[in-house]
Design an enzyme around this catalytic site. Structure first.
Site, mmCIF file in Angstrom:
data_model
loop_
_atom_site.group_PDB
_atom_site.id
_atom_site.type_symbol
_atom_site.label_atom_id
_atom_site.label_comp_id
_atom_site.label_asym_id
_atom_site.label_seq_id
_atom_site.Cartn_x
_atom_site.Cartn_y
_atom_site.Cartn_z
ATOM 1 N N SER A 158 32.136 -10.009 9.164
ATOM 2 C CA SER A 158 31.789 -10.866 8.037
ATOM 3 C C SER A 158 30.942 -10.082 7.047
ATOM 4 C CB SER A 158 30.989 -12.078 8.530
ATOM 5 O OG SER A 158 30.381 -12.783 7.461
ATOM 6 N N TYR A 184 22.880 -13.769 13.086
ATOM 7 C CA TYR A 184 24.305 -13.714 12.742
ATOM 8 C C TYR A 184 24.650 -12.357 12.127
ATOM 9 C CZ TYR A 184 28.743 -14.876 10.448
ATOM 10 O OH TYR A 184 30.056 -14.879 10.038
#
Length: 309
Positions: A158, A184
């Site tokens: 990501s 994350y």
């Protein structure tokens, strides 16, 4: 080094990317394939004639997805197998049950910005799910990947990797205040570093690994963020799940990437390295620290230590 470009781009769908690909007789595994872009990745791979295994926590949801994929593609070679990436025993059961070569492994499952949570082993939940679980899966399936002779591993990362490098001295937030977005970001950086080191270690077996940024897509991944994700992607840059799966399918199947590994792709093309981001992560660009070969080797060694402990 020239960046790899392809005929596909932002609006391409997984079906368009897979249209001319023939993988009959080959086998693929897609994690997290019962929802979101995992479904469309598995659907596109099934359309190539490959036997596709949906590796999922919720077997009932996986069975429903398999029936849907069979109905839309005509492929009856769609399997479902239970896999919990936070449970080493579940991963070991999956890998020990696998028999024969494996051509494509898509490490697609993941969690985003989840609350402060830890596995039984004391691993931070996002690092465990997004990185350690897939590390154990890929290394457990290594003999099958090597047996194929030209296998590919696709790791779904990501642009969130730009939020944090891997903090090697404290991956589990034992001494830092837990921040769901930093956790994350760290896990998504780990995804890219894994692709770099897996390619280096396994090149002699014909295995390549690449990381991808699928784009902004509203899926169950955003369940911990009120369905908004980071909230920084403009509406006009959001994708459908079919478009979000396109880069994964391209990296898994395109002849243009034969023998290519350790790279990061966005919108069906390799993206430039960046040394600075703006206030929010850039959709295009991969942080230099995520491609660092020394960091990749260090992460591999650290992960081996964690799973042996």
């Amino acid at each position: 080094m020239t960046l790899i470009q392809t005929p596909f781009g932002f609006a391409s769908t997984a079906a368009e990317v897979a249209e001319s690909i023939e993988l009959r007789g080959r086998r693929a595994v897609v994690t997290g394939a019962s929802s979101g872009i995992g479904v469309e990745t598995a659907r596109a791979l099934a359309s190539t004639g490959a036997e596709v295994t949906l590796a999922v926590r919720d077997v009932a949801a996986g069975e429903r997805t398999a029936k849907d994929i069979t109905a839309s593609t005509g492929s009856t070679a769609v399997r479902v197998a239970e896999l919990d990436l936070t449970d080493p025993a579940s991963i070991a059961a999956f890998t020990s049950a696998w028999d024969g070569p494996l051509h494509v492994l898509v490490a697609n499952a993941g969690v985003m910005a989840s609350p402060d949570q830890y596995t039984e082993q004391g691993w931070e939940w996002q690092f465990a799910t997004n990185h350690i679980g897939h590390f154990l899966l890929a290394t457990g399936l290594y003999p099958a990947l090597a047996a194929d002779g030209s296998a590919r591993v696709v790791v779904v990362s990501s642009s969130g990797h730009q939020l944090s490098p891997v903090v090697f001295d404290d991956v589990n937030f034992a001494f830092r205040r837990y921040d769901p977005w930093l956790a994350y970001g760290q896990s998504k950086t780990a995804n890219v570093l894994f692709a770099v080191e897996a390619t280096r270690r396994w090149a002699r077996d014909g295995i390549t690994a690449n990381a991808v940024m699928p784009g902004g897509i509203f899926t169950n991944l955003q369940r911990h963020t009120s369905g908004r994700g980071s909230g920084t992607v403009p509406p006009e840059l959001m994708k459908t799940p079919e478009q979000g799966a396109a880069t994964s399918v391209l990296v898994a199947t395109s002849p243009l990437l034969e023998g290519i590994g350790g790279r990061y792709f966005v919108d069906c093309a390799e993206t430039p390295t960046i040394d600075r981001r703006g206030e929010a992560p850039q959709l295009h660009g991969v942080a230099r620290y995520a491609l660092d070969p020394d960091g990749a080797a260090r992460l591999w060694n650290l992960t081996e230590d964690l799973v042996r402990a």
